[in-house]
Design an enzyme around this catalytic site. Structure first.
Site, PDB file in Angstrom:
ATOM      1  N   ASP A 121      -1.421 -34.549  12.365  1.00  0.00           N
ATOM      2  CA  ASP A 121      -2.393 -35.509  11.852  1.00  0.00           C
ATOM      3  C   ASP A 121      -1.691 -36.467  10.890  1.00  0.00           C
ATOM      4  O   ASP A 121      -0.584 -36.183  10.414  1.00  0.00           O
ATOM      5  CB  ASP A 121      -3.515 -34.781  11.093  1.00  0.00           C
ATOM      6  CG  ASP A 121      -4.442 -34.003  12.021  1.00  0.00           C
ATOM      7  OD1 ASP A 121      -4.489 -34.315  13.221  1.00  0.00           O
ATOM      8  OD2 ASP A 121      -5.122 -33.081  11.521  1.00  0.00           O
ATOM      9  N   GLU A 151       0.687 -29.991  15.862  1.00  0.00           N
ATOM     10  CA  GLU A 151      -0.082 -29.308  14.818  1.00  0.00           C
ATOM     11  C   GLU A 151      -1.330 -28.593  15.336  1.00  0.00           C
ATOM     12  O   GLU A 151      -1.524 -27.413  15.082  1.00  0.00           O
ATOM     13  CB  GLU A 151      -0.509 -30.306  13.724  1.00  0.00           C
ATOM     14  CG  GLU A 151      -1.396 -29.662  12.656  1.00  0.00           C
ATOM     15  CD  GLU A 151      -1.847 -30.626  11.563  1.00  0.00           C
ATOM     16  OE1 GLU A 151      -1.401 -31.787  11.552  1.00  0.00           O
ATOM     17  OE2 GLU A 151      -2.650 -30.216  10.719  1.00  0.00           O
ATOM     18  N   TYR A 184       0.823  -1.213   0.000  1.00  0.00           N
ATOM     19  CA  TYR A 184       0.000   0.000   0.000  1.00  0.00           C
ATOM     20  C   TYR A 184       0.856   1.262   0.000  1.00  0.00           C
ATOM     21  O   TYR A 184       0.528   2.263  -0.615  1.00  0.00           O
ATOM     22  CB  TYR A 184      -0.939   0.006   1.201  1.00  0.00           C
ATOM     23  CG  TYR A 184      -2.098  -0.932   1.025  1.00  0.00           C
ATOM     24  CD1 TYR A 184      -2.985  -0.765  -0.043  1.00  0.00           C
ATOM     25  CD2 TYR A 184      -2.318  -1.991   1.889  1.00  0.00           C
ATOM     26  CE1 TYR A 184      -4.055  -1.627  -0.223  1.00  0.00           C
ATOM     27  CE2 TYR A 184      -3.383  -2.852   1.717  1.00  0.00           C
ATOM     28  CZ  TYR A 184      -4.255  -2.667   0.660  1.00  0.00           C
ATOM     29  OH  TYR A 184      -5.304  -3.516   0.477  1.00  0.00           O
TER      30      TYR A 184
END
Lengths: 363, 363
Positions: free
Chosen positions: B248, B196, B98
């Site tokens: 996982d 995780e 920006y």
């Protein structure tokens, strides 16, 4: 949460199971009624100033195999939760889902995580006890606080006294999953500034906004976790701090403001626990895009649809929001909060926020 | 980061700009070469034990309008970064994008955030200075640490000494954006357990796993932020702590392990700074799904594709991973770490982790 509260949550759960027992004894088919959770069934409650469920109900009844299975699952879940409270333990929604695989009755096991999540929400609504008081932890973690607040957190490892500027690193104080374990000791803040993005949160901390304006900077981290909304509400209710919400200027961010201020449709039963109806929206307002000539992106089709759906949403039916949303549809533009950097890195703390807070009567 | 480091980062940047100057003086067309950032151009570096870019390069040269514009943007960005370092300030990648709107030369302004992000990465690679040392903050915040570690963080507001069990709430210590501001004072931990999901992190903390096993529990929060990977690497390198990664059991989670251990393709230039090649994978292993009879879901088509693509990925070409991935393709199943709850809430801390850590030689 105190031992008394734990005991009370446990009793409420057992009362629920007792109702089924009473229904059996009276020769009734066991059943449980819960409010319908759709947009058409939320209404404004004048006493509490938040949106709550209306009168429409749906009934889970044992008069069908499917209904009977739902009640069976409810009873097993109640037993698990009552045991968990007895042992002063906690678990996540996902753990509950997997844990059901160890239950002796296969019919009671959940077939999907949605099913166990919905059941826990039903139990919250029917028992009037929040998930946190069942000791069910969310997957999502709460965000952080930076500012002149001294608090005491009751952890499993004893009490911790923490000052949210002096005793924390630049990352701030990490809000625990259940902020009702926190006691506010001392607070020199004048207001809360709840901020959507991490980039803006870091800008405010780097520029010392919390120190210069005695602000509590609460990072919302996108759609805020329950813990973040809960502590915001408690800071407002118990310490009388005005709450201001600073997000991107697009329909998804107005929903973030909405979930802080009015609660969500899915958890309207928790509005009195989580929502801060007095929370004010700082911006980015569609009017700011024009006034400050902010860099913007064109609205996508899904942005336009979301804005139109907000015009229909009872929570946004105020003159202020109708004007802003219609202006945005006319402009066809959206801007992010960090787009203020196009005016320099200090513009947000030197100009934008002081002007807005002044206009809102907070400063 | 010390004032010396800041000065050095600034000089590296100015050297880059000086190169263009020299090229002009020699009558050469200004240009800048950067390694090609694709999977085909990463290779194993035996010295550092991590994957780094190979020899393929692409050149940004002013011999086309497009190339000249790229170099112009690079020079403006270098000027901005050098100023920022001079003033000891920082900014986010999004703010840089920006901010470019305020630059006097419109040709130098970025037309998309991808463009400015890529340019900063190019500058990292060419200058050998990390983004953190340019004082560019990420949008993503780091995660949390819980365990027997006493540290000192250098904040803009002075030093903070924090013990990551005794001085924090249940949420733990929030890792700052630039963990190189941290000095490790004292550590009683025997190893790092990087986790995780938030649900599992909370389970380990509730069960007191960090206390019982002298573990530092680092929450990865899905794909870990750079700050999380950096502090993990520093804890390993400086304190000699073994790093174990617990996720996982699906291909997306193996990538999380991969980003901790080997670095990512997109930021292979940072592997030596971010990656911990000695990190070991605890699980959930496909073999665990069988051995512990874990609740599982069938692999989706995109899971199968991701597993097959991992078999092709040089980072996963070890006997261990080939065996596990092929086993998983045979099984057609995946399991989440919280599925261990099907054996009870304490199974993970009483049985699974001790067994795995023992087998891995960590305990």
């Amino acid at each position: 949460m105190s031992a008394d509260d734990t005991q009370e949550a446990r009793e409420q759960l057992i009362d629920l199971a007792a109702q089924f027992y009473d229904q059996f004894e009276l020769g009734e088919i066991p059943h449980m009624s819960v409010p319908t959770r759709t947009k058409n069934n939320i209404e404004y409650d004048e006493d509490s100033d938040v949106w709550v469920y209306g009168d429409r109900e749906s009934t889970r009844s044992a008069n069908s195999v499917q209904g009977a299975r739902k009640l069976l699952k409810a009873v097993y879940t109640i037993e698990f939760l009552a045991e968990q409270l007895e042992e002063d333990r906690s678990s996540t929604l996902r753990e509950l889902y997997y844990l059901s695989e160890s239950w002796d009755n296969e019919e009671a096991q959940f077939s999907s995580q949605d099913e166990s999540n919905n059941l826990v929400e039903d139990l919250e609504i029917v028992s009037g006890v929040t998930r946190e008081d069942f000791h069910m932890r969310p997957e999502e973690s709460g965000a952080t606080i930076m500012g002149p607040l001294h608090l005491r957190e009751q952890t499993r490892r004893g009490e911790r006294e923490i000052h949210c500027q002096e005793d924390v690193g630049e990352g701030g104080y990490q809000i625990p999953n259940n902020p009702d374990t926190i006691e506010f000791l001392d607070c020199d803040a004048d207001f809360i500034l709840a901020v959507e993005t991490g980039g803006m949160r870091d800008r405010l901390v780097e520029n010392g906004f919390d120190e210069e304006y005695d602000a509590l900077i609460v990072h919302l981290k996108g759609q805020p976790a329950r813990a973040t909304r809960r502590i915001t509400k408690r800071l407002h209710d118990e310490l009388g701090l005005p709450v201001t919400v600073f997000t991107d200027g697009d329909p998804w961010s107005y929903r973030i403001y909405g979930s802080v201020a009015y609660g969500s449709i899915k958890s309207a039963h928790l509005s009195e626990y989580l929502a801060t109806p007095e929370a004010d929206f700082i911006g980015i307002q569609p009017a700011d895009i024009v006034e400050y000539d902010l860099p913007s992106d064109p609205l996508s089709d899904s942005d336009v649809n979301a804005l139109e759906s907000e015009l229909e949403d009872p929570r946004f039916q105020t003159d202020y929001w109708e004007e802003q949303i219609e202006l945005q549809l006319d402009l066809g533009k959206k801007s992010e909060q960090q787009s203020l950097a196009s005016r320099g890195l200090d513009f947000v703390t030197d100009t934008y926020l002081p002007e807005r807070l002044d206009a809102m009567g907070v400063l």
